[in-house]
Design an enzyme around this catalytic site. Structure first.
Site, PDB file in Angstrom:
ATOM      1  N   LEU A  64       4.396   1.909   1.669  1.00 40.48           N
ATOM      2  CA  LEU A  64       3.070   2.652   2.015  1.00 40.48           C
ATOM      3  C   LEU A  64       1.809   2.054   1.015  1.00 40.48           C
ATOM      4  CD1 LEU A  64       4.707   6.050   1.865  1.00 40.48           C
ATOM      5  CD2 LEU A  64       3.881   4.913   3.816  1.00 40.48           C
ATOM      6  N   PRO A  65       0.590   2.392   1.671  1.00 47.36           N
ATOM      7  CA  PRO A  65      -0.549   1.704   0.936  1.00 47.36           C
ATOM      8  C   PRO A  65      -0.661   1.885  -0.534  1.00 47.36           C
ATOM      9  CG  PRO A  65      -1.136   2.534   3.069  1.00 47.36           C
ATOM     10  CD  PRO A  65       0.206   3.135   2.710  1.00 47.36           C
ATOM     11  N   THR A  95       3.186  -0.947  -3.916  1.00 49.81           N
ATOM     12  CA  THR A  95       2.667  -1.058  -5.100  1.00 49.81           C
ATOM     13  C   THR A  95       1.824   0.278  -5.539  1.00 49.81           C
ATOM     14  OG1 THR A  95       2.566  -3.284  -4.682  1.00 49.81           O
ATOM     15  CG2 THR A  95       1.142  -2.482  -6.529  1.00 49.81           C
ATOM     16  N   LYS A 170       5.001  -5.370 -11.387  1.00 48.49           N
ATOM     17  CA  LYS A 170       4.275  -5.618 -10.354  1.00 48.49           C
ATOM     18  C   LYS A 170       2.605  -5.851 -10.613  1.00 48.49           C
ATOM     19  CE  LYS A 170       2.686  -6.262  -6.212  1.00 48.49           C
ATOM     20  NZ  LYS A 170       2.963  -7.661  -5.572  1.00 48.49           N
ATOM     21  N   LYS A 245      -7.169  -2.585  -5.316  1.00 47.21           N
ATOM     22  CA  LYS A 245      -6.377  -1.432  -5.606  1.00 47.21           C
ATOM     23  C   LYS A 245      -5.599  -1.932  -6.703  1.00 47.21           C
ATOM     24  CE  LYS A 245      -2.464  -0.778  -4.174  1.00 47.21           C
ATOM     25  NZ  LYS A 245      -1.095  -0.723  -3.329  1.00 47.21           N
TER      26      LYS A 245
HETATM   27  P1  NAD Z   1      -0.308  -1.867   5.598  1.00 48.21           P
HETATM   28  O1  NAD Z   1      -1.682  -1.161   5.474  1.00 48.21           O
HETATM   29  O2  NAD Z   1      -0.385  -2.813   6.424  1.00 48.21           O
HETATM   30  O3  NAD Z   1       0.848  -0.938   5.936  1.00 48.21           O
HETATM   31  C1  NAD Z   1       0.918   0.402   5.391  1.00 48.21           C
HETATM   32  C2  NAD Z   1       1.678   1.188   6.635  1.00 48.21           C
HETATM   33  O4  NAD Z   1       1.692   2.524   6.106  1.00 48.21           O
HETATM   34  C3  NAD Z   1       0.609   1.177   7.774  1.00 48.21           C
HETATM   35  O5  NAD Z   1       1.402   1.060   8.876  1.00 48.21           O
HETATM   36  C4  NAD Z   1       0.205   2.958   7.679  1.00 48.21           C
HETATM   37  O6  NAD Z   1       0.171   3.239   8.968  1.00 48.21           O
HETATM   38  C5  NAD Z   1       1.538   3.371   7.127  1.00 48.21           C
HETATM   39  N1  NAD Z   1       1.206   4.672   6.401  1.00 48.21           N
HETATM   40  C6  NAD Z   1       0.129   5.182   5.742  1.00 48.21           C
HETATM   41  N2  NAD Z   1       0.293   6.495   5.505  1.00 48.21           N
HETATM   42  C7  NAD Z   1       1.541   6.717   5.934  1.00 48.21           C
HETATM   43  C8  NAD Z   1       2.333   7.959   6.140  1.00 48.21           C
HETATM   44  N3  NAD Z   1       1.777   9.096   5.728  1.00 48.21           N
HETATM   45  N4  NAD Z   1       3.333   8.255   7.018  1.00 48.21           N
HETATM   46  C9  NAD Z   1       3.731   7.021   7.479  1.00 48.21           C
HETATM   47  N5  NAD Z   1       3.278   5.955   7.491  1.00 48.21           N
HETATM   48  C10 NAD Z   1       2.021   5.769   6.772  1.00 48.21           C
HETATM   49  O7  NAD Z   1      -0.147  -2.234   4.112  1.00 48.21           O
HETATM   50  P2  NAD Z   1       0.991  -3.718   3.690  1.00 48.21           P
HETATM   51  O8  NAD Z   1       0.080  -4.903   3.514  1.00 48.21           O
HETATM   52  O9  NAD Z   1       2.165  -3.517   4.396  1.00 48.21           O
HETATM   53  O10 NAD Z   1       1.015  -3.134   2.046  1.00 48.21           O
HETATM   54  C11 NAD Z   1       2.225  -2.088   1.858  1.00 48.21           C
HETATM   55  C12 NAD Z   1       2.241  -2.138   0.164  1.00 48.21           C
HETATM   56  O11 NAD Z   1       3.040  -3.235  -0.039  1.00 48.21           O
HETATM   57  C13 NAD Z   1       1.045  -1.812  -0.569  1.00 48.21           C
HETATM   58  O12 NAD Z   1       1.327  -0.986  -1.492  1.00 48.21           O
HETATM   59  C14 NAD Z   1       0.544  -3.152  -1.009  1.00 48.21           C
HETATM   60  O13 NAD Z   1      -0.216  -3.195  -2.056  1.00 48.21           O
HETATM   61  C15 NAD Z   1       2.168  -3.867  -1.106  1.00 48.21           C
HETATM   62  N6  NAD Z   1       2.162  -5.570  -1.037  1.00 48.21           N
HETATM   63  C16 NAD Z   1       1.512  -6.235  -0.027  1.00 48.21           C
HETATM   64  C17 NAD Z   1       1.490  -7.309   0.042  1.00 48.21           C
HETATM   65  C18 NAD Z   1       1.063  -8.194   1.300  1.00 48.21           C
HETATM   66  O14 NAD Z   1       1.108  -9.249   1.085  1.00 48.21           O
HETATM   67  N7  NAD Z   1       0.484  -7.564   2.197  1.00 48.21           N
HETATM   68  C19 NAD Z   1       2.328  -8.135  -0.784  1.00 48.21           C
HETATM   69  C20 NAD Z   1       3.194  -7.337  -1.791  1.00 48.21           C
HETATM   70  C21 NAD Z   1       3.121  -5.914  -1.901  1.00 48.21           C
END
Ligand code: NAD
Length: 300
Positions: A64-65, A95, A170, A245
């Site tokens: 999740l975000p 994260t 992280k 963030k």
């Molecule tokens: P994203 O915004 O693409 O995905 C998050 C998903 O969570 C979305 O599809 C959203 O609809 C869903 N969501 C939000 N609230 C929800 C709820 N209450 N119930 C169900 N689903 C819900 O984000 P991301 O890029 O996939 O990143 C996710 C996590 O991974 C973050 O914490 C980010 O910091 C971490 N991260 C991202 C990357 C990257 O390269 N994108 C790399 C490492 C870590």
């Protein structure tokens, strides 16, 4: 009963869930209809809430975000804690801040669940390719159960320590990533002003002492690394507002621990400016456009 529930099918979670599905059946949930349709199309079962997904699986993985989303999905109404099967294994790969990770872990334990914080490094390509590095915070006894769940999505699964330690690792890693991304973007912008094209500078610096991951795996200048977001109008990838963030989390953690992180602070200011200019939804490597004085390259 499914083997896994996967909640949060975004940029990262969509690829991770697909890889996890190679190891067992997955019931999936996201707020986005589009994400649920994509999950169904590759054979996952869709759930209508996080609680419904959790109730039907032995192991629950969340991606999740940020901290408030994690708290809502685990502790909220119709959430994971109220619905997961007795003794289920719960793994949060988002994260988030160390304190929230520890708070959620504490509630999980008090309700008889095993919990791990297991944030990842590697980006969207590594998520899709099953090549993420997982940094795990869990009880030592639980690691042998957590590790095989993460392996179909991983190139490495490393225990950092007890609950919250995965998030600590992280946050430190991503502060370093922000700093070397900005440094790399600055160097490419300067090279351009000095009359070097991006490929020329890349060919030299990637085998010299300036070499780093932001350059060779995720180059912020278009051209040298064909898979990098720079070649796709800086579509994320890893959104700049997500990096902001993480930098805020690093600053908060540093203030609490009495650590000095001046470059982390500079990186946070630059990403706050980029976000404030309206580009937080672009990939974090898009900061190159700001540093090179051509923000209009992002307006498409
Ligand atoms: P994203 O915004 O693409 O995905 C998050 C998903 O969570 C979305 O599809 C959203 O609809 C869903 N969501 C939000 N609230 C929800 C709820 N209450 N119930 C169900 N689903 C819900 O984000 P991301 O890029 O996939 O990143 C996710 C996590 O991974 C973050 O914490 C980010 O910091 C971490 N991260 C991202 C990357 C990257 O390269 N994108 C790399 C490492 C870590």
């Amino acid at each position: 009963m499914h083997d896994f529930a996967f909640i949060g099918l975004g940029n990262m979670g969509s690829g991770m869930a697909k890889n996890l599905a190679s190891a067992g059946s997955v019931i999936a949930f996201d707020l986005s209809e589009e994400a649920l349709k994509a999950a169904e199309a590759v054979g996952m079962t869709r759930a209508s809430s996080a609680g419904e997904a959790a109730a039907q699986a032995k192991t629950v993985v969340t991606m999740l975000p940020a901290g408030p989303h994690v708290k809502a999905v685990y502790m909220g109404e119709n959430g994971i804690f109220d619905n997961a099967a007795d003794g289920a294994l719960l793994i949060d790969c988002s994260t988030i801040d160390v304190d929230t990770a520890r708070e959620v872990a504490g509630v999980a334990q008090s309700r008889g669940f095993r919990f791990a914080d297991a944030p990842v490094s590697g980006g969207v390509a590594a998520a899709a390719g099953g090549a993420l590095t997982f940094m795990v915070g869990c009880q030592a006894d639980d690691f042998d159960t957590v590790k095989p769940v993460l392996e179909p999505m991983a190139k490495a699964v490393i225990r950092a320590g007890d609950h919250g330690a995965g998030q600590a690792a992280k946050i430190c890693n991503n502060m370093l990533l922000a700093i070397h991304m900005i440094g790399t973007a600055e160097a490419f912008a300067l090279a351009e002003k000095l009359g070097l094209d991006a490929q020329q500078f890349f060919d030299i610096s990637s085998v010299s002492s300036g070499q780093n991951w932001s350059m060779t795996s995720y180059c912020p200048a278009a051209g040298p690394v064909p898979t990098s977001p720079a070649n796709k109008g800086y579509a994320p990838g890893f959104a700049a507002n997500m990096m902001l963030k993480d930098l805020k989390l690093a600053a908060e953690a540093a203030a609490k621990a009495g650590a000095s992180t001046p470059l982390g602070g500079q990186a946070e200011s630059l990403y706050a400016l980029f976000d404030g200019l309206g580009y937080g939804h672009k990939d974090f490597s898009g900061i190159m456009a700001m540093l090179a004085g051509r923000l209009e390259a992002l307006d498409n």
